[in-house]
Structures are given as structure tokens and as C-alpha cells.
Design a protein around this motif. Sequence first.
Motif, PDB file in Angstrom:
ATOM      1  N   LEU A 140      56.750   0.582  13.031  1.00 26.21           N
ATOM      2  CA  LEU A 140      58.010   1.111  14.020  1.00 26.21           C
ATOM      3  C   LEU A 140      57.177   1.037  15.369  1.00 26.21           C
ATOM      4  N   SER A 141      56.187   0.514  15.495  1.00 26.78           N
ATOM      5  CA  SER A 141      55.629   0.183  16.930  1.00 26.78           C
ATOM      6  C   SER A 141      56.152  -1.325  17.707  1.00 26.78           C
ATOM      7  N   PHE A 142      56.504  -2.167  16.391  1.00 28.35           N
ATOM      8  CA  PHE A 142      56.603  -3.630  16.714  1.00 28.35           C
ATOM      9  C   PHE A 142      57.495  -4.059  17.607  1.00 28.35           C
ATOM     10  N   ILE A 143      58.782  -3.515  18.101  1.00 25.75           N
ATOM     11  CA  ILE A 143      59.772  -3.984  18.910  1.00 25.75           C
ATOM     12  C   ILE A 143      59.054  -3.269  20.207  1.00 25.75           C
ATOM     13  N   PHE A 144      58.539  -2.083  20.218  1.00 29.18           N
ATOM     14  CA  PHE A 144      58.040  -1.795  21.676  1.00 29.18           C
ATOM     15  C   PHE A 144      56.643  -2.825  22.131  1.00 29.18           C
ATOM     16  N   PHE A 145      56.218  -3.008  21.187  1.00 32.25           N
ATOM     17  CA  PHE A 145      54.974  -4.058  21.574  1.00 32.25           C
ATOM     18  C   PHE A 145      55.273  -5.258  21.892  1.00 32.25           C
ATOM     19  N   CYS A 146      56.403  -5.806  21.353  1.00 35.19           N
ATOM     20  CA  CYS A 146      57.131  -7.257  21.803  1.00 35.19           C
ATOM     21  C   CYS A 146      57.505  -7.070  23.280  1.00 35.19           C
ATOM     22  N   ALA A 147      58.578  -5.926  23.514  1.00 42.25           N
ATOM     23  CA  ALA A 147      59.146  -5.993  24.900  1.00 42.25           C
ATOM     24  C   ALA A 147      58.119  -5.914  26.050  1.00 42.25           C
ATOM     25  N   THR A 148      56.930  -5.095  25.587  1.00 44.57           N
ATOM     26  CA  THR A 148      55.944  -4.934  26.557  1.00 44.57           C
ATOM     27  C   THR A 148      55.126  -6.135  27.032  1.00 44.57           C
ATOM     28  N   GLN A 149      54.994  -6.974  26.010  1.00 40.76           N
ATOM     29  CA  GLN A 149      54.108  -8.211  26.092  1.00 40.76           C
ATOM     30  C   GLN A 149      55.001  -9.221  26.992  1.00 40.76           C
ATOM     31  N   VAL A 150      56.345  -9.189  26.977  1.00 41.66           N
ATOM     32  CA  VAL A 150      57.294 -10.138  27.784  1.00 41.66           C
ATOM     33  C   VAL A 150      57.196  -9.721  29.295  1.00 41.66           C
ATOM     34  N   LEU A 151      57.248  -8.351  29.414  1.00 43.20           N
ATOM     35  CA  LEU A 151      57.533  -7.839  30.618  1.00 43.20           C
ATOM     36  C   LEU A 151      56.034  -7.985  31.394  1.00 43.20           C
ATOM     37  N   VAL A 152      55.204  -8.130  30.645  1.00 43.40           N
ATOM     38  CA  VAL A 152      53.737  -7.985  31.405  1.00 43.40           C
ATOM     39  C   VAL A 152      53.575  -9.628  31.766  1.00 43.40           C
ATOM     40  N   ALA A 153      53.924 -10.416  30.788  1.00 43.99           N
ATOM     41  CA  ALA A 153      53.977 -11.774  31.072  1.00 43.99           C
ATOM     42  C   ALA A 153      54.934 -12.217  32.517  1.00 43.99           C
ATOM     43  N   SER A 170      47.037   3.901  30.095  1.00 39.69           N
ATOM     44  CA  SER A 170      47.912   4.899  29.818  1.00 39.69           C
ATOM     45  C   SER A 170      48.165   5.105  28.186  1.00 39.69           C
ATOM     46  N   SER A 171      48.413   3.929  27.442  1.00 42.87           N
ATOM     47  CA  SER A 171      48.504   3.915  26.146  1.00 42.87           C
ATOM     48  C   SER A 171      47.195   4.513  25.454  1.00 42.87           C
ATOM     49  N   VAL A 194      45.001   8.107   7.982  1.00 42.56           N
ATOM     50  CA  VAL A 194      44.972   6.484   8.435  1.00 42.56           C
ATOM     51  C   VAL A 194      46.580   6.834   8.775  1.00 42.56           C
ATOM     52  N   ARG A 195      47.567   7.624   8.110  1.00 39.24           N
ATOM     53  CA  ARG A 195      48.828   8.121   8.883  1.00 39.24           C
ATOM     54  C   ARG A 195      48.781   8.548  10.166  1.00 39.24           C
ATOM     55  N   GLY A 196      48.007   9.275  10.436  1.00 40.23           N
ATOM     56  CA  GLY A 196      47.797  10.129  11.973  1.00 40.23           C
ATOM     57  C   GLY A 196      47.437   8.898  12.868  1.00 40.23           C
ATOM     58  N   ALA A 197      46.486   7.897  12.203  1.00 35.75           N
ATOM     59  CA  ALA A 197      46.226   6.813  13.311  1.00 35.75           C
ATOM     60  C   ALA A 197      47.156   5.975  13.562  1.00 35.75           C
ATOM     61  N   ALA A 198      48.185   5.704  12.495  1.00 32.01           N
ATOM     62  CA  ALA A 198      49.417   4.728  12.814  1.00 32.01           C
ATOM     63  C   ALA A 198      50.491   5.423  13.636  1.00 32.01           C
ATOM     64  N   ILE A 199      50.780   6.766  13.524  1.00 33.51           N
ATOM     65  CA  ILE A 199      51.754   7.605  14.501  1.00 33.51           C
ATOM     66  C   ILE A 199      51.110   7.512  15.840  1.00 33.51           C
ATOM     67  N   ALA A 200      49.824   7.785  15.986  1.00 37.80           N
ATOM     68  CA  ALA A 200      49.257   7.838  17.344  1.00 37.80           C
ATOM     69  C   ALA A 200      49.523   6.635  18.071  1.00 37.80           C
ATOM     70  N   THR A 201      49.415   5.405  17.258  1.00 38.41           N
ATOM     71  CA  THR A 201      49.520   4.024  17.686  1.00 38.41           C
ATOM     72  C   THR A 201      51.202   3.617  18.218  1.00 38.41           C
ATOM     73  N   VAL A 202      52.008   4.377  17.202  1.00 39.14           N
ATOM     74  CA  VAL A 202      53.359   4.271  17.604  1.00 39.14           C
ATOM     75  C   VAL A 202      53.704   4.941  18.868  1.00 39.14           C
ATOM     76  N   ILE A 203      53.353   5.919  19.183  1.00 40.31           N
ATOM     77  CA  ILE A 203      53.567   6.909  20.331  1.00 40.31           C
ATOM     78  C   ILE A 203      53.127   6.180  21.690  1.00 40.31           C
ATOM     79  N   ARG A 205      52.533   3.017  22.019  1.00 39.69           N
ATOM     80  CA  ARG A 205      53.024   1.989  22.224  1.00 39.69           C
ATOM     81  C   ARG A 205      54.426   1.949  22.970  1.00 39.69           C
ATOM     82  N   VAL A 206      55.177   3.173  22.688  1.00 43.88           N
ATOM     83  CA  VAL A 206      56.391   3.696  23.408  1.00 43.88           C
ATOM     84  C   VAL A 206      55.973   3.997  24.820  1.00 43.88           C
ATOM     85  N   VAL A 207      54.991   4.647  25.088  1.00 44.61           N
ATOM     86  CA  VAL A 207      54.686   4.957  26.345  1.00 44.61           C
ATOM     87  C   VAL A 207      54.211   3.734  27.063  1.00 44.61           C
ATOM     88  N   GLU A 208      53.447   2.955  26.400  1.00 45.65           N
ATOM     89  CA  GLU A 208      53.193   1.748  27.391  1.00 45.65           C
ATOM     90  C   GLU A 208      54.568   0.587  27.852  1.00 45.65           C
TER      91      GLU A 208
END
Length: 454
Positions: A140-153, A170-171, A194-203, A205-208
Amino acid sequence: MQRVLTRDRAYYRDLIHLAIPVALQNLITFLVSLADNLMVSKLGDFAVSGVYTGSQIQTLLQMLTNGIGVAVTILGAQYWGRREAGSIRRITGIGMQLSVAVGALLAAVCALFPEAIIRVFVDDPMVIAEGTAYLRILSLSFIFFCATQVLVASMRCVETTHVGMIASASSLVVNICLNYVLIFGKLGFPAMGVRGAAIATVIARVVETLIALLYVLRYDHKLCFRPRDLFRGDKALRRDFVRYGVPVVLGDVVWSVNLMANTMILGVYGASVLTAANTANNMNTLAYVAINGLASAVGIITGKTIGAGKTELMKEYARTTQAIFLALGLVVGGLVFACSGPFVAMYQGISAEAAAESLRFVRVLSVTLIGTCYQMPCLFGLVKSGGDISFVFKNDTIFVFLVVLPSAMLASKLGAPAWAVFACLKCDQILKCFVAVVKVNRFNWMKNLTRAQA
């Protein structure tokens, strides 16, 4: 006689000014992953191996998106040398379209078939169960991660490097706090492992993404983006992006295939060796973030200098870069060797066998990182950013498929210990140095990629 170190203070000023925020952003991004690993390590080898295996698709995505971001930075930095903001906006729009499409595709595949993907890497049912649970949510975090990388680039190519650092910081804070709450079940929440770790990462990435987007649209005054610019293209620049960007992306695809093959090769040794690989790769990444920050700074300086047509000055910069990073490699190698014991000791929940193997793996890295420190800034920061993009792609492809993977598979088949196989998987970091020293000092890699009428 040609001097080794340039007397142009602007080089050193720009190197430090650009490298520190990039290195800090990379470090913080790494710490998000490390926080998952250290907290999950308390759940045992199966949980650590599951998260490591589930993260392989994230690594593939990171490589693909990094390739797109590097293409944006290489082209954008040369146009920034000519102060053509409009061209950079259109290049960013092209990169955003491609990056988000890749993220959406991988997210869909991982959400629908997580178990089948994990089974490609391992056959241990406990590791498969943990990896499947982690990957299904992480996708679920993949699209947010992709958008951030291009903005930062897009910001990096105009020498605004603190945006990624702030977003990643912040992330990190969000990720660590939510990891503590969700993995172990604090503040009234159930313990989710491990599900908690994944949920934390998704949130996180959205903040980032939200922070990067806010800066680009509201506070940046160099490129002056409007929302529609983020997905706007240009036929001529799209052809350039494909021509120069495809080798960059393919190079990162080759590298991601290499990393996934690493997991498959080491996976036959069992959960303890996969845990050791995860631990060692975290140390490798920790050292790599500093090198990558400096190499990215060299790349921005290179693109801007060549875009402005200052080729003689660029030759001087190239000689200085080689001297600085060779010395840095010796320092980094020594530090990694000295810190290997304390670093492995941080993984408190892993088995004694995994800890011993981790220590051997990290000591292998203390040697190979010397080569990484020299060849990566030379081949990426100078050759690739200087315009000879296809050379680096060809070089990586040859080493991965004709040297690294065959030697590691042969060593594994012959019954070599896991640390020896790991050394084969990292041998290219030393061997590429011989290629780099010849290529860089021929100076035939300096190519202006900008259009006369952009």
C-alpha cells in the motif's frame, strides 16, 4: 604538471552543501527500515527473515524509482546549468507519470499474490507466512514512495537538497513511534508483529509524500510548480527521457535482479544465513548512505558544470573526486571493521548462529566497501551524470551476469561457507575500480544532453 586537487573552492563548498542533506535523507530513509528490523528482531529469526524477504520487492521498487529519479536529476541538472526551469518541470512531469505507474503496477501484484512472490525466495513455511503478511500490507505504500522520490529528485537537480531530508526525518519519527505501538501492542493497541511494522511504514510513507508535495507546490521558488505540471509532458523531452533514462532504469533493474538473486542464493543456507544477510546489508546501507550522498553531490556538480560547457574545469573536478573518494574508502573500510561487533550486538533477538554469521558477513563488507567508495562516485557521479549513461548500464550488466552471480552460484554448489558466497556476491565492488580508473581518466564521458532550443 596537472594538480590532483582543484583549487576551486566552489567545488568543495558545493560538495559539502549538497552532500550533507542528501546523505542525511538517505540515512533517515535507511533508519526507517532499520527501525523495523531492530524492533522485529526481538520476535526471532523467522520474523526477521520474513521482513527481509518481503522487503525484496520494496528493494526492486526502490531501484526502479531511483533509476527514474536519477534520470530526472541527470537531465534536470544539465538544464539547471542553463537555468531552464520550464524544461525541468516537464522532465519532472514525465518522471512522475512513469514512476507512479510502476508503483501502482507493483502494488497491485503484491497485494494480489504476496505468498507466491515470497515463495520465489524461500521455502521455509514460517518465513513465508511472516513475509506474506508483511508484503501484503507494505504494498500500500508503493505509490506514495514513488511520488516522493520524483519530487525530491526535481529539487535535487536545482540544488535544493534539504526537502528530502525534512520529509524523511518526519517519516522516521512517525515510523518509530508507530512501530513501538503496533508491533508490541502499546497504548491499548493489539500486538501485531510484522503486520504492525508494515502498517507503520505505510503511514510514514504517506506523511513523507505530503511534506514533499507541500514544499514543491507552495514554498519552492526555483521551479514554481503548479499541480498540473506534476503530470505534464513534452514530446521532445520525453524522447530525451527515454533515450537517456532507459539505460539508467535498466541499470537499476539489473541491480535489483542481482539483489533478489542474492536472496535466492543465500536462502538455501537457511533462516540464520538470511538473517545474517539482512544484518550485513543494513551495515552496508548505513555506510552506503554517506557514499551515495557524496556521489549524488558530485553528480549534480558534474551535470551543472557540463551543462554550462565548462569541460576543462570538469576534468579538474574529476581528478579531485578520485583522490577524495579513494581516501574516504580506506577510512570507511576501517570503521566498518571496527564497528562490526557492536553493530551485530544490536540485534538482540537473533540466534547465536545468525550473530556469528553476521559478524563474518560484515567483515567481508569492510573490504568491499573500500571499492564502493571509489568506483561508485566515479561511475555514477562522473561518468553517468556526465552524460555517458549507457556505459554504466553495460558495465553493471557484464559484472552482475558474468562475474557476480556465476561465481556465487558456483561457490554455493561446491559447498563453500556462506561468508565466501557472500564475498562472491560483493566482489564487483572491488573489480569495478579497475574499470573506473581507466574510464574516468580518458575523459570521453563528458556529453552535453541538453537541447539547443529546450
